[in-house]
Motif scaffolding. Sequence first.
Motif, PDB file in Angstrom:
ATOM      1  N   THR A 283       1.088  -1.153  -0.103  1.00 28.34           N
ATOM      2  CA  THR A 283      -0.096   0.032   0.289  1.00 28.34           C
ATOM      3  C   THR A 283       0.931   0.646  -0.375  1.00 28.34           C
ATOM      4  N   SER A 284       2.523   1.467  -0.081  1.00 24.27           N
ATOM      5  CA  SER A 284       3.458   3.191   0.332  1.00 24.27           C
ATOM      6  C   SER A 284       4.499   1.389  -0.450  1.00 24.27           C
ATOM      7  N   PHE A 285       5.282   2.635  -0.824  1.00 21.76           N
ATOM      8  CA  PHE A 285       6.272   2.010  -1.419  1.00 21.76           C
ATOM      9  C   PHE A 285       7.859   2.134  -0.466  1.00 21.76           C
ATOM     10  N   PRO A 286       7.774   2.628   0.686  1.00 25.60           N
ATOM     11  CA  PRO A 286       8.936   1.497   1.428  1.00 25.60           C
ATOM     12  C   PRO A 286       8.640   0.267   1.904  1.00 25.60           C
ATOM     13  N   SER A 287       7.290  -0.247   1.908  1.00 23.90           N
ATOM     14  CA  SER A 287       6.236  -1.287   2.700  1.00 23.90           C
ATOM     15  C   SER A 287       6.831  -1.811   1.476  1.00 23.90           C
ATOM     16  N   ALA A 288       6.717  -1.328   0.296  1.00 26.85           N
ATOM     17  CA  ALA A 288       6.412  -2.410  -0.788  1.00 26.85           C
ATOM     18  C   ALA A 288       7.798  -3.714  -0.503  1.00 26.85           C
ATOM     19  N   LEU A 289       8.937  -2.885  -0.244  1.00 28.90           N
ATOM     20  CA  LEU A 289       9.882  -3.607  -1.052  1.00 28.90           C
ATOM     21  C   LEU A 289      10.162  -4.587   0.473  1.00 28.90           C
ATOM     22  N   ALA A 290       8.949  -4.628   2.271  1.00 30.74           N
ATOM     23  CA  ALA A 290       9.259  -5.548   2.414  1.00 30.74           C
ATOM     24  C   ALA A 290       8.382  -6.553   2.126  1.00 30.74           C
ATOM     25  N   GLY A 291       7.277  -6.378   1.690  1.00 32.07           N
ATOM     26  CA  GLY A 291       6.208  -6.714   1.110  1.00 32.07           C
ATOM     27  C   GLY A 291       6.905  -8.219  -0.442  1.00 32.07           C
ATOM     28  N   ALA A 292       7.812  -7.502  -1.016  1.00 30.69           N
ATOM     29  CA  ALA A 292       8.466  -7.733  -2.418  1.00 30.69           C
ATOM     30  C   ALA A 292       8.823  -9.490  -1.886  1.00 30.69           C
ATOM     31  N   GLY A 293      10.366  -8.713  -0.538  1.00 38.25           N
ATOM     32  CA  GLY A 293      11.217  -9.372   0.079  1.00 38.25           C
ATOM     33  C   GLY A 293      10.465 -10.566   0.840  1.00 38.25           C
ATOM     34  N   LEU A 294       9.558 -10.392   1.245  1.00 42.82           N
ATOM     35  CA  LEU A 294       8.462 -11.285   1.988  1.00 42.82           C
ATOM     36  C   LEU A 294       7.645 -12.594   0.974  1.00 42.82           C
TER      37      LEU A 294
END
Length: 389
Positions: A283-294
Motif C-alpha cells: 500500500t506504500s512504497f517503502p513497505s512494498a520492498l518488504a512485501g517483495a522480500g516476503l
Amino acid sequence: MTDLETRAAPARAGALRRAAPALIGYAAVRGLGLVTLALWSAARDKSAYTLLTARWDALWYTRVAELGYGYEVRLANGDVHSNLAFFPLLPWLERLVAAVSPLSYADGGFLVGLVASLAAAWGIFAVADHVYGRRAGVCAVLLWAVLPVGIVQSMAYSESLFTALAAWSLYAVLTGRWVTAGTLALLAGLTRPVGMAVVAAVWVAGIASFARERRAGDAHGPGPRARRVLGMLLAPLGTAGYVLWVGHHTGKGPLGYLDVQAGWRNGFDGGYAFAGFVAEKFTSFPSALAGAGLIAGVASVVWLYVVGARQRQPLPLLVYTGVVTALALCASSYFGSKPRLLMPAFPLLLPLALALTRLRIRRSALVLGSVAVASAVYGAFWLNGSGPP
C-alpha cells in the motif's frame, strides 16, 4: 524412503570424530554471533545475557518452571495469554538444572539451549551425512548456523531443543531404530506443537516400510515388526498427552488447547491472514520492498522443498519438512516469528548444502564465512531491536 533404512549407521566410537568438523564450525559461528551480540549490546548499554535469557518466550518458559501452569495475562482488548500455550519439556529441564545446581531457571534455559544447539547440529550432520555424505553434512550444519535468525539457537528458547530431538528421531527412522525414533518423537511432542511433524514422519515411514515389505514379500520377523509398531505407538504420546491434559485442565475437552492458542490470536487458517499481511505491504512504497522480500522468501522456501523432492530426499524428511513449513507459513498470527518457526525445517537446507559441495573448499568457506559475519551482525541488530516475538 529408499534403501537408506538398511544402510549401516557409523559406529558410535567414530561418530563424534566424523562430526567434529561440523561441530567445531558450528561452535565457531555461534561464538561469533555471541561475541557480536555482546559488543553491540554493550554499545547500547544493554545486557546481552538478559536478551538471551529473559525476553519474550524465555520469560514464559521460566515462569512455567517456577510457578507451574495456570499463569495468564489478560490484555485490554480481552485476549488472554495463558502459559498453557507453552509445552512442558524445556521448563521441566530448567527446573531440573535449578534443582541440581546453583543456577537459576533462566540460567538453566540458557544451558539447555546451548547443549541442545550442539546436539541439533550433530543430528543435522548425522542426517545429511547419512543421505548425501560427510561434506554435505558439514555444509548443512554450517548453513543452519548462519541462518539470519540463528541467534535464536543460543537463546533460552525451545527451537534448539526441538530441532535436536527431531533431527535425531529422523536419523533413527532412516537407520531403522524405530523405538528410539518413537521415543524422541514423543519428547519432541512435549517440546513444541510442531512435534506433530515428527510424529507424521515416523508414521508415514513406518507405514511405507510395512507396505514395501508386503509388496516384496520380505518379512523381517516378529521382532523388527514389533519394534516398528512400538515406535509408531510411542511417537504421538507427547503431543497427544499434553494437548489432552490441557483440555482436561481447562475443562474444555480435547480441543481445549486450540482455545488457549486462540487467546494468543494464533491458529491455522491456511495462510489467509499471512497473505493479507503481505498484501498490506504494497500500500506504500517503502513497505512494498518488504512485501517483495516476503514473497521472495516464501518462494525460496517452496523452491527448496521442490528441489529436495526432485533430489529424492527420503520420505521421512519430506513429510517432516512439509508439515513444519505448512504450520509455520499458515499460522494466522505472529508473522514476524515465521523465520524462527521455519528454523527446525533443516532439510530445506540440504539442496544448498549439496550445491556448496560442488564448489572448491576455499570458495565454499568464503561464502559461508561471509554469510556468518552478516548473520552475526543481523542477529545482534535484531535482538537489540524488536527481536524474536
